[in-house]
Design a protein around this motif. Structure first.
Motif: not given
Length: 518
Positions: A48-55, A100-105, A110-115
């Motif tokens: 509720r307070r940090w929806p993008l951080a939780a996601l 913000h949502f687009v940046l998170l995705c 990108l992190g998935m590909l690098i990993l």
């Protein structure tokens, strides 16, 4: 608040049971299970307070798990996927900003590909890229689509609230308009009294004036007629005062169904020299018909009051869209001093304006007085937008939002699918080892000589048949023809810089034709 916390505990328990059930079946270490449950606890209580951080917390946990599990025999853990979809939906409901949502995705993908390229360096880059494209397609369905649906729901609630607020505002404006119309109606009623009763008093004064000038009557009767005329004039003045008071008071509305012709005939019977020319085809709206009657009535009243002995001509004509009223008198035959409050013509102008028309009145250059009015046949002004129309507008806006929320991920998914298919075809055609080339390879041949014959890429979808080569072997797979055109592939294994094994491996339901097995 208590029920909210209980709901959080229930949601966390459901997600945790999914993780424990899957990890237990796969016999994952306990620290792994504890880490997943802790991440879920943070996400559930902080959504509720940090929806993008939780996601982001749950999404990155799944990304790390995928990077470590893809290409292994451990399988792919999917217990966190329902939590990711639900948290994405809730982030959309919380009206998180799109950027913000687009940046998170973007950073997550990108992190998935690098990993994937870093953790499993022994895997082919082409296989990692294709897997990443497939993960991107799944992310559209499992992350982006739920977020868009949540965003749509949030906008739906926002639009509904805004629509109700707008509807209430319009209702208040309509109420104000009704109040204004009520005031104008009071004024109209007052003018109607002025016109109707004033008209009758004018006719009484006209008859009394005719009796006062009749030489066949005795003097006493003529004086009585003169007194009657003066009383009618005084009554007209008193009526004007009463009308002024009535403008601010409630008054009933009485329907008036007298036609213009009946009005003119009654005025002519009272001694007024008046002629009517009427050319009206079809019916007029009630507002316009009443306005026409009042224009003629007030004009005849003014003529009898201010121009005694004058001849009056009344013309009422219509065309396809308008109705025209013209009342013209020839001027007073003798000087007269009749009281005038100026309210009659002002009231007529307001009535004609409310009917959607215009009125002009004034002296004629050659003497007399003229009144002209033009009004649309339909009359009236457009009604203000109603609450129902406003709600329909809000509903259409919400439906457009729903279409956008569904169409956007579908179109983007189709684009990603097309890119993945194109990439697969390019990689497939770049990994073709012709049967003649395969037959020309011999066991023990050096790896450098073999690579001169091999295509520039390996298969990215090599068949999985449980084959485990020795630890010091490195195996590669190639297809004998274009993708989707054969049911077998070639496997070449190298060790110590030489070809140590070659085999034909089934890749479909039909057994391959044996050739060159070694």
């Amino acid at each position: 608040m208590k029920w909210r916390r209980l709901g959080d505990v229930g949601l966390w328990a459901v997600f945790s049971l999914l993780v424990l059930a899957e990890s237990g079946a796969r016999q994952d270490p306990y620290w792994f299970r504890a880490a997943c449950i802790a991440v879920l606890a943070f996400a559930v209580y902080g959504r509720r307070r940090w929806p993008l951080a939780a996601l982001a917390a749950v999404a990155w946990a799944e990304i790390v798990i995928l990077a470590l599990a893809l290409g292994t025999t451990n399988g792919v853990q999917i217990a966190l996927v329902p939590a990711i979809s639900l948290l994405s939906y809730l982030a959309g409901r919380r009206e998180t900003q799109l950027k913000h949502f687009v940046l998170l995705c973007s950073w997550s993908l990108l992190g998935m590909l690098i990993l994937a390229l870093t953790v499993r360096r022994g895997a082919q880059a082409t296989e990692a890229v294709l897997t990443w494209l497939l993960m991107l397609l799944l992310a559209l369905l499992l992350v982006v689509l739920p977020w868009l649906i949540g965003r749509y729901r949030a906008q739906q609630a926002l639009l509904a609230t805004a629509g109700w607020e707008r509807a209430e505002r319009i209702e208040r404006e309509q109420q104000m308009e009704i109040d204004q119309e009520r005031l104008r109606e009071r004024s109209r009623i007052a003018e109607d009294m002025h016109d109707s009763v004033g008209h009758e008093l004018s006719l009484i004064a006209l008859r009394a004036a005719a009796l006062e000038l009749d030489p066949s009557l005795p003097d006493v009767h003529r004086r009585a007629a003169g007194e009657l005329r003066e009383s009618a004039a005084t009554a007209t003045e008193r009526l004007g005062e009463i009308v002024g008071v009535l403008r601010d008071q409630e008054a009933p509305t009485m329907p008036h169904d007298e036609t213009v012709r009946a009005l003119v005939e009654r005025a002519a019977a009272s001694g007024l020299s008046v002629q009517l020319t009427e050319a009206v085809d079809g019916e007029l709206s009630p507002m316009v018909d009443r306005a026409v009657h009042r224009v003629v009535q007030e004009s005849l009243t003014n003529a009898s009051k201010h121009a005694p002995g004058a001849s009056v001509t009344v013309n009422v004509t219509t065309n396809n869209q308008d109705v025209q009223v013209e009342v013209v008198d020839t001027g007073a035959a003798r000087p007269v001093a009749a009281p005038s409050g100026g309210r009659g013509l002002d009231g007529l102008r307001e009535r004609v304006r409310l009917a959607g028309g215009s009125l002009t009145a004034g002296p004629r250059p050659d003497g007399g007085f003229e009144v002209r009015a033009t009004m649309p046949r339909a009359g009236g002004r457009p009604e203000p937008q109603t609450t129902a129309v406003e709600r329909a507008t809000v509903r259409r806006s919400v439906q457009r939002g729903l279409i956008t929320a569904i169409a956007a991920p579908l179109l983007l998914g189709a684009l990603v699918g097309a890119v993945a298919l194109g990439y697969y075809l390019v990689a497939g055609y770049s990994a073709i080892l012709r049967p003649a080339q395969y037959d020309g390879l011999a066991i023990g041949q050096s790896e450098a000589d073999v690579e001169k014959v091999l295509p520039r890429m390996q298969m990215i979808d090599a068949p999985s048949q449980g084959y485990v080569p020795p630890a010091d072997w490195s195996c590669r797979y190639y297809r004998p023809a274009a993708p989707f055109s054969s049911n077998y592939v070639y496997r070449l294994c190298f060790a110590d810089g030489a070809l140590v094994a070659k085999a034909v491996v089934a890749s479909g339901s039909v057994a391959p034709t044996p050739e060159g097995n070694g």
